[in-house]
Design a protein around this motif. Structure first.
Motif, mmCIF file in Angstrom:
data_model
loop_
_atom_site.group_PDB
_atom_site.id
_atom_site.type_symbol
_atom_site.label_atom_id
_atom_site.label_comp_id
_atom_site.label_asym_id
_atom_site.label_seq_id
_atom_site.Cartn_x
_atom_site.Cartn_y
_atom_site.Cartn_z
ATOM 1 N N GLN A 57 0.805 -1.326 0.007
ATOM 2 C CA GLN A 57 -0.084 0.064 -0.088
ATOM 3 C C GLN A 57 0.812 1.198 0.048
ATOM 4 O O GLN A 57 1.971 1.265 0.268
ATOM 5 C CB GLN A 57 -1.030 0.040 1.116
ATOM 6 N N ASN A 92 3.032 3.671 -5.896
ATOM 7 C CA ASN A 92 2.324 4.084 -7.338
ATOM 8 C C ASN A 92 2.323 3.202 -8.154
ATOM 9 O O ASN A 92 2.862 3.351 -9.498
ATOM 10 C CB ASN A 92 3.170 5.260 -7.593
ATOM 11 N N SER A 107 -3.850 -1.168 -1.471
ATOM 12 C CA SER A 107 -4.362 -0.052 -1.512
ATOM 13 C C SER A 107 -3.490 1.090 -1.692
ATOM 14 O O SER A 107 -2.339 1.189 -1.760
ATOM 15 C CB SER A 107 -5.236 0.122 -0.060
ATOM 16 N N GLN A 108 -4.243 2.199 -2.212
ATOM 17 C CA GLN A 108 -3.440 3.670 -2.191
ATOM 18 C C GLN A 108 -2.397 3.105 -3.309
ATOM 19 O O GLN A 108 -1.094 3.623 -3.094
ATOM 20 C CB GLN A 108 -2.850 4.138 -0.890
ATOM 21 N N ASN A 109 -2.830 2.720 -4.560
ATOM 22 C CA ASN A 109 -1.921 2.722 -5.576
ATOM 23 C C ASN A 109 -2.782 3.237 -6.942
ATOM 24 O O ASN A 109 -3.581 4.041 -6.741
ATOM 25 C CB ASN A 109 -1.498 1.199 -5.811
ATOM 26 N N LEU A 110 -2.233 2.824 -8.134
ATOM 27 C CA LEU A 110 -2.774 3.504 -9.528
ATOM 28 C C LEU A 110 -3.200 2.125 -10.136
ATOM 29 O O LEU A 110 -3.592 2.453 -11.595
ATOM 30 C CB LEU A 110 -1.457 4.089 -10.090
ATOM 31 N N PHE A 111 -3.810 1.228 -9.568
ATOM 32 C CA PHE A 111 -4.584 0.118 -10.270
ATOM 33 C C PHE A 111 -5.746 0.756 -11.233
ATOM 34 O O PHE A 111 -6.454 1.508 -10.636
ATOM 35 C CB PHE A 111 -4.793 -1.055 -9.391
ATOM 36 N N LEU A 154 -8.140 -3.553 -1.441
ATOM 37 C CA LEU A 154 -8.251 -2.807 -2.746
ATOM 38 C C LEU A 154 -8.362 -1.278 -2.823
ATOM 39 O O LEU A 154 -8.725 -0.847 -3.759
ATOM 40 C CB LEU A 154 -8.737 -3.588 -3.856
ATOM 41 N N ASN A 209 -8.073 3.021 -5.169
ATOM 42 C CA ASN A 209 -7.360 2.725 -6.334
ATOM 43 C C ASN A 209 -8.466 3.603 -7.465
ATOM 44 O O ASN A 209 -9.122 4.277 -7.345
ATOM 45 C CB ASN A 209 -7.099 1.514 -6.694
ATOM 46 N N ASN A 210 -8.274 3.017 -8.787
ATOM 47 C CA ASN A 210 -9.158 3.157 -9.757
ATOM 48 C C ASN A 210 -9.930 2.164 -10.579
ATOM 49 O O ASN A 210 -9.957 2.073 -11.584
ATOM 50 C CB ASN A 210 -8.268 4.169 -10.745
ATOM 51 N N ASN A 228 -12.990 3.757 -4.841
ATOM 52 C CA ASN A 228 -12.756 3.176 -6.102
ATOM 53 C C ASN A 228 -13.552 3.972 -7.222
ATOM 54 O O ASN A 228 -14.317 4.998 -7.030
ATOM 55 C CB ASN A 228 -12.609 1.746 -6.361
#
Length: 348
Positions: free
Chosen positions: A99, A102, A123-127, A146, A149-150, A173
């Protein structure tokens, strides 16, 4: 050769065999770490991962059991590359925390080969993109985060097949499909966080969710919920925190809601709830009640005065009438009381 001598010889051979096997496994896992470091562009945060450094089981990011890696915690490490398949060459990996990085791309299905994985935090990524329909291949998971993210599309029905799950965090999300009722099949679930999925299709609070008898936290703020809160919500007997605020919920507040013995925090504000607040209050562990910004009518329940642990009571922006119960003024823990913008009368 005596029996004792033979036994000793067998014991020593066994020790040598397992010692050699342990050493070989250690070397293999160390090499995997070196390849991970290279894949992640030699991130400065893991600069201490070297061949010559002390045992990797002593590195703060690594957890070991029996000299084999069982956990990787690479939190807030500025990792901006994908998760490579070789990570599952750590055959005993049960915990993976990545988490606050990037990390880009779709959900890393290469993790399906981490057959012992129980705890996964991405969590807290750019997926981006959908959660795979076959995510239930991660059948040992007990913890899945998860959030932030996006991810988009539906929350797949297969999530309901992750029978070991205790914690499911999918908040913040870009899901633009429906929230699948199959989540209600997760009989061991204790935390369900689906808040801030503003793009989700309008949906009712699934009756299936009321089967989650071990659920302690249900957080669905801004999840595009519509319809009524089912009376069967009273079946969530372990519930401690319920947040269904900032949605489009209508109808009455179920009587069963204030019978939940373990309920400590209740947030139903910014909905379209109407009718009277239930008068019989048995949820004596409540510390926070926020029913503000609805269309509630009738009196403030005198039963609120029994809630000795209550510190916050927010009922403003409704259409409540009658006098404020004197018992509310005697609640010892109450520090935040908001009753304005109603049709109340009398003196407090």
């Amino acid at each position: 050769m005596s029996k004792i001598t033979t036994s000793i010889s067998i014991f020593l051979c066994t020790l040598l065999f397992f010692g050699h096997a342990n050493s070989r496994l250690y070397d293999q896992e160390h090499q995997v770490l070196m390849e991970l470091k290279q894949h992640w562009q030699n991130s400065p945060s893991i600069a201490h991962w070297t061949l010559s450094n002390s045992s990797h089981c002593n590195w703060q990011e690594i957890t070991c059991a029996n000299n084999s890696i069982t956990g990787l915690s690479l939190i807030n490490m500025s990792i901006s590359e994908t998760i490579p398949p070789l990570i599952c060459e750590l055959k005993n990996l049960t915990l993976l925390e990545l988490q606050y990085n990037n990390i880009p791309g779709n959900f890393p299905i290469t993790l399906y080969y981490c057959s012992k994985l129980k705890h996964l935090d991405l969590s807290q990524n750019l997926f981006v993109g959908p959660i795979p329909q076959d995510i239930d291949r991660l059948s040992e998971l007990r913890f899945l985060n998860l959030a932030a993210n996006n991810f988009s599309g539906d929350i797949p029905a297969s999530v309901g097949q992750l029978k070991e799950l205790r914690v499911l965090h999918l908040h913040q999300n870009q899901f633009n499909g429906s929230i699948q009722p199959e989540i209600g099949n997760l009989q061991n679930l204790e935390e369900l966080l689906l808040a801030f999925n503003r793009k989700a299709m309008p949906s009712k609070l699934s009756l299936n969710f009321t089967q989650l008898r071990n659920l302690k936290i249900l957080w669905m703020r801004e999840a595009n919920l519509i319809g009524e809160i089912p009376e069967s919500i009273g079946m969530l007997t372990a519930l401690e925190v319920l947040d269904l605020s900032t949605n489009g919920l209508t109808g009455k507040i179920p009587n069963s809601l204030f019978k939940l013995k373990h309920l400590s925090e209740l947030y139903l504000h910014k909905n379209k709830l109407s009718g009277e607040i239930p008068q019989f209050i048995e949820s004596l562990n409540l510390t926070v009640i926020d029913l503000s910004a609805n269309k509630l009518t009738g009196p403030i329940p005198n039963g609120f005065g029994k809630l000795e642990k209550l510190s916050q009571l927010s009922l403003m922006f409704n259409q409540l009438s009658g006098e404020i119960p004197e018992s509310i003024g005697r609640i010892p823990a109450l520090t935040d009381l908001r009753l304005y913008s109603n049709n109340l009368s009398g003196f407090f």
